[in-house]
Enzyme design. Structure first.
Site: not given
Length: 279
Positions: A70, A74, A95, A224
């Site tokens: 992450t 990357k 990733n 999220y």
């Protein structure tokens, strides 16, 4: 990482990033191992900046078979790898690092995450998407743009504070998509109304105060937690469906799991574990 701490563990995987303590990747992958009875597999978190990645991966003992990567690593993962998949090269970041006989292979499964989330949003009918509005031009926007172009989307507009057309247009133009970039001073409501989907790749704070203008199409918001985001609330108030970043996270992890283990990901078990952790 010089040797197994637990002699019962034969295969190790981990997520690299900084900060990393809140990563839910261990929840997803560990649930997959449990579901398949893979008791000799372990997935952990490792704090790792971009400049540290070559040393950490290069020094990993043979028990480490793969790494999820992450931010901020990357771009470093892509540069470090001995072998690079075509899509990782085109997207310009990786990733996923998988140990091979020849060293380390870099891939980008974020595009699997984007495509999986869009498939859920549109019930597998991605042909419904003719025009897409992408918010943000950073690292997450790259696989989003690549995936939308792969799906045959004909018109893609990116909203970003700076003009990064030279960097981002090559992700979509080779597949025939029309591409343009606009700033936040554009008529966002008109752009949103014309779009078949909005993909937001930025933190909620980046579009604070603009959610009402933007909430006029189905939305994939890569955030999220916390959920729902203000953009999702605005779109829902206008009757539009949405999916969150946890759907993207799960779908990119499924493909990583399969590359690490060589086995089909137990998707239902992995997703159930992720959703329980979010509750």
């Amino acid at each position: 990482m010089t040797g197994p701490q637990n002699p019962g563990i034969a295969h190790r995987t981990a997520v690299l990033g900084s900060p990393i303590e809140h990563s839910r990747s261990p929840i997803l992958h560990s649930a997959g191992y449990r579901a398949l009875g893979m008791d000799d597999w372990e997935y952990t978190r490792i704090e790792c900046g971009a400049e540290e990645l070559p040393h950490i991966v290069g020094a990993a003992d043979e028990s480490f078979v793969g790494f999820s990567v992450t931010m901020p690593g990357k771009f470093a993962a892509l540069k470090f790898a001995d072998e690079v998949t075509d899509r990782a090269r085109e997207i310009g970041s990786a990733n996923t690092l998988v140990r091979t006989d020849g060293g380390w292979r870099a891939d980008n499964t974020d595009c699997d995450g984007i495509t999986g989330a869009l498939n859920e949003l549109f019930d597998g009918e991605l042909g419904q998407i003719r025009r897409a509005l992408v918010i943000g031009g950073g690292g997450t926007a790259r696989p989003a743009l690549w995936s939308l172009a792969q799906a045959g989307v004909g018109e893609i507009t990116v909203v970003n504070r700076s003009d990064r057309s030279a960097e981002l247009a090559p992700l979509v133009k080779p597949r025939g998509a029309d591409f343009r970039m606009v700033g936040y001073d554009a008529d966002l409501e008109t752009l949103a109304v014309a779009a078949d989907v909005i993909v937001s790749t930025v933190p909620s704070a980046a579009i604070e105060g603009r959610e009402t203008e933007l909430g006029h199409a189905p939305v994939l918001d890569v955030i999220y937690d916390p959920w729902p985001t203000p953009l999702i609330v605005s779109a829902a108030a206008n009757g539009y469906p949405s999916v969150g970043g946890h759907i993207m996270l799960a779908n990119q992890a499924f493909r990583q799991f399969e590359q690490f283990t060589g086995r089909q990901a137990p998707r239902a078990a992995m997703r159930r574990a992720l959703e329980e952790s979010l509750r």
